[in-house]
Design a protein around this motif. Structure first.
Motif, short mmCIF file in Angstrom:
data_model
loop_
_atom_site.label_atom_id
_atom_site.label_comp_id
_atom_site.label_asym_id
_atom_site.label_seq_id
_atom_site.Cartn_x
_atom_site.Cartn_y
_atom_site.Cartn_z
N MET A 1 -11.61 4.83 13.25
CA MET A 1 -10.37 5.09 12.53
C MET A 1 -10.18 4.07 11.39
SD MET A 1 -6.50 4.89 13.91
CE MET A 1 -6.46 3.14 13.76
N PHE A 2 -10.41 2.77 11.70
CA PHE A 2 -10.22 1.75 10.66
C PHE A 2 -11.23 1.93 9.53
CE2 PHE A 2 -7.90 -0.34 14.15
CZ PHE A 2 -6.69 -0.51 13.49
N ASP A 3 -12.45 2.36 9.87
CA ASP A 3 -13.44 2.65 8.82
C ASP A 3 -12.89 3.72 7.87
OD1 ASP A 3 -15.48 0.91 9.38
OD2 ASP A 3 -16.72 2.35 10.46
N ARG A 4 -12.23 4.74 8.43
CA ARG A 4 -11.78 5.88 7.62
C ARG A 4 -10.68 5.52 6.62
NH1 ARG A 4 -11.01 8.94 12.47
NH2 ARG A 4 -8.81 9.13 11.92
N ILE A 5 -9.81 4.57 6.99
CA ILE A 5 -8.63 4.33 6.14
C ILE A 5 -8.85 3.27 5.06
CG2 ILE A 5 -6.99 5.09 7.91
CD1 ILE A 5 -6.35 2.15 8.47
N VAL A 6 -10.09 2.75 4.98
CA VAL A 6 -10.34 1.63 4.04
C VAL A 6 -9.93 1.90 2.59
CG1 VAL A 6 -12.18 0.23 2.99
CG2 VAL A 6 -12.14 0.59 5.45
N PRO A 7 -10.30 3.06 1.98
CA PRO A 7 -10.08 3.20 0.53
C PRO A 7 -8.64 2.94 0.09
CG PRO A 7 -11.46 4.98 1.35
CD PRO A 7 -10.99 4.23 2.55
N ARG A 8 -7.66 3.40 0.86
CA ARG A 8 -6.27 3.22 0.40
C ARG A 8 -5.48 2.27 1.30
NH1 ARG A 8 -4.92 8.79 -1.92
NH2 ARG A 8 -6.47 8.92 -3.56
N TYR A 9 -6.20 1.50 2.11
CA TYR A 9 -5.54 0.66 3.12
C TYR A 9 -4.53 -0.31 2.49
CZ TYR A 9 -4.80 -2.81 6.73
OH TYR A 9 -4.19 -3.67 7.61
N ASP A 10 -4.95 -1.03 1.45
CA ASP A 10 -4.06 -2.04 0.84
C ASP A 10 -2.85 -1.36 0.19
OD1 ASP A 10 -5.71 -4.09 1.63
OD2 ASP A 10 -6.78 -4.21 -0.27
N LEU A 11 -3.10 -0.24 -0.48
CA LEU A 11 -2.01 0.47 -1.15
C LEU A 11 -0.96 0.96 -0.15
CD1 LEU A 11 -0.78 1.87 -3.67
CD2 LEU A 11 -2.25 3.84 -3.17
N VAL A 12 -1.42 1.58 0.93
CA VAL A 12 -0.48 2.10 1.93
C VAL A 12 0.30 0.95 2.57
CG1 VAL A 12 -0.25 3.40 4.11
CG2 VAL A 12 -1.84 4.18 2.36
N ASN A 13 -0.36 -0.17 2.83
CA ASN A 13 0.35 -1.34 3.39
C ASN A 13 1.47 -1.78 2.47
OD1 ASN A 13 -1.01 -1.72 5.73
ND2 ASN A 13 -2.34 -3.34 4.99
N SER A 14 1.17 -1.87 1.18
CA SER A 14 2.18 -2.32 0.21
C SER A 14 3.36 -1.35 0.18
CB SER A 14 1.61 -2.39 -1.21
OG SER A 14 0.72 -3.43 -1.27
N LEU A 15 3.04 -0.06 0.20
CA LEU A 15 4.12 0.93 0.15
C LEU A 15 4.97 0.86 1.42
CD1 LEU A 15 2.22 4.01 -1.30
CD2 LEU A 15 4.02 2.70 -2.43
N MET A 16 4.31 0.79 2.57
CA MET A 16 5.03 0.82 3.85
C MET A 16 5.92 -0.40 4.03
SD MET A 16 2.46 2.42 6.69
CE MET A 16 1.56 0.92 6.75
N SER A 17 5.47 -1.55 3.48
CA SER A 17 6.23 -2.79 3.70
C SER A 17 7.10 -3.12 2.49
CB SER A 17 5.27 -3.95 3.98
OG SER A 17 4.56 -4.27 2.80
N PHE A 18 7.20 -2.19 1.54
CA PHE A 18 7.95 -2.42 0.29
C PHE A 18 7.45 -3.69 -0.40
CE2 PHE A 18 10.68 -0.09 3.22
CZ PHE A 18 10.91 1.06 2.48
N GLY A 19 6.13 -3.87 -0.37
CA GLY A 19 5.50 -4.99 -1.09
C GLY A 19 5.62 -6.33 -0.38
N MET A 20 6.16 -6.34 0.85
CA MET A 20 6.40 -7.64 1.49
C MET A 20 5.19 -8.15 2.28
SD MET A 20 10.32 -7.43 2.86
CE MET A 20 10.23 -5.82 3.60
#
Ligand SMILES: C[S@@+](CC[C@H](N)C(=O)[O-])C[C@H]1O[C@@H](n2cnc3c(N)ncnc32)[C@H](O)[C@@H]1O
Length: 219
Positions: free
Chosen positions: A1-20
């Motif tokens: 699962m973690f292998d699959r989400i790599v391409p947008r992992y950082d972007l989704v984290n930023s969005l989900m945490s409102f950049g925090m």
């Protein structure tokens, strides 16, 4: 699962945490590191916290993850090689280091994923030198009251939707809220850190109480 989400992992984290999320990792690194520390980041993912350990003055820095693609993405982000970080494929529950190898050990958003949390924490404590620091950053059980209700709605309904659309993997982002079920709240995690033999346990809540930053010291 973690292998699959790599391409947008950082972007989704930023969005989900409102950049925090980046700021939280900086705080974790500062809490963990004294200049010149030999440091280990466990479940490093794309390596952001490992890089922050270097910025905070740790050297050398080791970073482990069991996802080959996460490690490849982490290495790519320091393609000039200047970061001086050793990226290794390893299981957090069986770290390939002798006892007492590190001055500090960190993990960010890893603990909820461990199949056996207590033995994972014991393993991280094992590789710490006496007096060394373990710093854990992770999502925690949200507080009660209106913020908690709104947060649960957001985390359980909106995050899988947004993660599915932007991260292109709804399954993985459905797993995210489920990983919090049964995970100890911040107070219980402090107790667990004491139970595995660590001392001087301190905890700070971030993100309105949705994220906990723990620090504990090896006797
Ligand atoms: C949610 S990500 C967090 C990544 C990174 N620490 C961050 O702050 O973004 C969890 C990471 O832990 C890794 N992981 C999960 N269980 C692991 C285990 N048992 N051993 C090693 N890595 C593990 C996953 O591959 C993934 O990269």
């Amino acid at each position: 699962m973690f292998d699959r989400i790599v391409p947008r992992y950082d972007l989704v984290n930023s969005l989900m945490s409102f950049g925090m999320d980046r700021r939280w990792r900086v705080l974790a690194a500062r809490l963990a590191v004294k200049p010149g520390d030999r440091a280990l980041d466990v479940g490093t993912g794309t390596g952001y916290l490992a890089r922050e350990l270097r910025h905070a003055g740790a050297s050398p820095v080791f970073a482990v993850d069991f996802s080959t693609r996460m490690l490849a993405a982490a290495e790519e982000r320091v393609a000039d090689g200047k970061a001086d970080i050793a990226w290794l494929r390893a299981d957090a529950q069986r770290l390939p280091f002798p006892d007492g190898s590190f001055d500090c050990v960190t993990n960010a958003f890893l603990l909820r994923n461990l199949s056996d949390l207590t033995s994972g924490l014991r393993e991280m404590a094992r590789v710490l030198k006496p007096g060394g620091r373990l710093v854990c950053l992770d999502i925690t059980q949200p507080p009660g009251g209106p913020f908690g209700v709104a947060y649960r709605l957001y985390f359980e309904r909106l995050v899988p939707l947004v993660g599915g659309l932007i991260g292109s993997d709804r399954e993985a982002y459905r797993y995210l809220p489920s990983s919090l079920k049964g995970f100890p709240d911040a107070g219980s995690l402090s107790d667990l850190l004491s139970d595995v033999g660590l001392t001087d346990v301190r905890m700070r809540l971030l993100g309105g109480g949705s994220v906990a930053l723990h620090r504990a010291v090896k006797r």
